[in-house]
Motif scaffolding. Structure first.
Motif: not given
Length: 444
Positions: A231-236, A241-243, A344-350
């Protein structure tokens, strides 16, 4: 005369300013702390430094050493009292640098390693860091029993909370650490899984500490797990970006891992179990191993893809999906050879809104619930042999929906049951069946 005196004062003032700037530029950095984090056959060394510094490194043989030069750094830090539990590091000590302004650090090693050194810039309350990763290229082969392992009655799910410890992961615009979000969702998922009879969760980490990405799949192998979920949270770099998204191991990385397994087999035939005893030569053994491992990894990747689709279907009920189909990448955490594994990326924390959502406990629970539903759905449909859920499936009466062209005698032959038993189970007086009729198929 007044003009001359004023000019002299200005020159003196400029001299002091320039001298001060030069002195500030030459201010040395300090090593403030050193942490050694062993993880099985890999070790990470983290140096907290007071200011950004450039570095270089090289290896020495006989004995094995890694030499790291830190530019413009004081040499008054003592390496004597560092807590060292690593099997790869004998000790860390000072040595004479090329330049008097630099610091030379020598890591005495127990064996040859593959080193990597990089720096991290300050993030929130984390300052400048120099990170040294030491990887054992020839880890000890995992001993395997020649007998088939006893199947756990529970379906074992390994839950991997991304990042941890000195590695905070991505950091949101409001200062939210990815490592905290992933651990919270992982614990919620763990609770749901352990509440379900026939399922059992195993965490790669249950607190805020660092585990190497290369060691996380080892947990799945050790537990003979049926699934690994990381389990992770994405960033940009921009907030738009989101989702969410779901990732599986790329074919290229799978082939690389296959090669490593084969190299290990060359050193130790235990990976083939009892089959190695009946193989006559090394070439045949390698061919046999390659065939078996290829089939195993292909099956694992196919299962990972199927599970990923179910996760996406459930997650999109909770959040927007950045990717609407499973993606593939070379993630180290997904490399357990015989365990279906997904990230699983649960969303963009950025993304400010998604960071806000992820800080909401009820939202994290919804994400954990969606992961649980998809896992339960997949394993209810395809429970591994020998598990409680497989026994429950086998104890249920088989059913068949009659299609065009099928007859009662044909179905009796197909399912290897007597025609009279088939009639009795369905309370039929004659041999006629209708299209769409659901028949119970007796066990014998």
């Amino acid at each position: 005369m007044k003009i001359f005196n004023l000019t002299r004062h200005i020159i003196t003032l400029l001299a002091f300013v320039i001298f001060g700037l030069n002195a500030n530029a030459q201010t040395k950095g300090d090593i403030e702390a050193v942490r050694i984090s062993p993880a099985n056959e890999n070790t990470r060394v983290v140096l907290d430094v007071s200011k950004e510094t450039s570095f270089s490194y090289f290896r020495l043989r006989s004995p094995e050493r890694l030499v790291v030069d830190l530019k413009n750094t004081n040499r008054d830090f003592s390496f004597d009292n560092i807590d060292n539990q690593s099997s790869l590091i004998k000790r860390i000590r000072h040595s004479t640098p090329k330049s008097k302004s630099d610091l030379r650090m020598v890591i005495e090693l127990t064996k040859a390693v593959e080193p990597g050194v990089f720096s991290l810039n300050p993030t929130s309350d984390f300052g400048h860091r120099v990170v040294i990763d030491l990887k054992d290229p020839n880890p000890r082969p995992v001993a395997t029993n020649t007998a088939a392992p006893k199947r756990d009655k529970d379906i074992v799910i390994v839950i991997d909370a991304g990042h941890g410890g000195a590695d905070p992961g991505s950091i949101g615009p409001k200062g939210t650490y990815e490592k905290n979000i992933t651990l919270s969702i992982s614990k919620m998922l763990e609770k749901r899984i352990n509440e379900e009879p026939g399922l059992r969760a195993v965490m790669t980490r249950s607190g805020d500490y660092y585990i190497s990405p290369n060691d996380r799949p080892d947990v799945a192998t050790k537990e003979n797990a049926d699934l690994l979920v990381s389990i992770h949270a994405d960033a940009f770099s921009t907030p738009q970006p989101r989702g969410g998204s779901v990732w599986v191991l790329s074919k290229g990385r799978a082939d690389t891992e296959l090669g490593r397994l084969l190299e290990r087999t060359e050193r130790d035939s235990q990976l083939l179990g009892s089959a190695a005893d009946v193989i006559g030569d090394r070439d045949t053994e390698r061919y046999f191993a390659e065939t078996i491992f290829n089939m195993s990894m292909d099956l694992s990747r196919a299962s990972s893809y199927d599970i990923s689709n179910k996760v996406i279907k459930e997650m999109k009920k909770v959040t927007k999906m950045h990717k609407r189909s499973p993606q593939s990448a070379s993630f180290a955490v997904l490399t357990a050879p015989e365990t279906p594994s997904i990230l699983v990326e649960v969303g963009f924390i950025s993304n400010p809104q998604e960071e806000k959502n992820l800080n909401w406990r009820a939202y994290r629970q919804q994400l954990a619930d969606s992961l649980f539903r998809s896992i339960k759905l997949y394993f209810r449909n395809t429970p591994p042999d020998g598990t409680l859920w497989a026994q429950e499936r086998d104890n249920e009466p088989r059913k068949h929906k009659v299609k065009s062209g099928e007859s009662l005698s044909l179905l009796a032959q197909r399912y290897n049951v007597e025609l009279d038993r088939l009639k009795e189970a369905n309370k039929l007086d004659g041999d006629l069946v209708r299209i769409g009729q659901v028949l119970i198929i007796p066990a014998y």
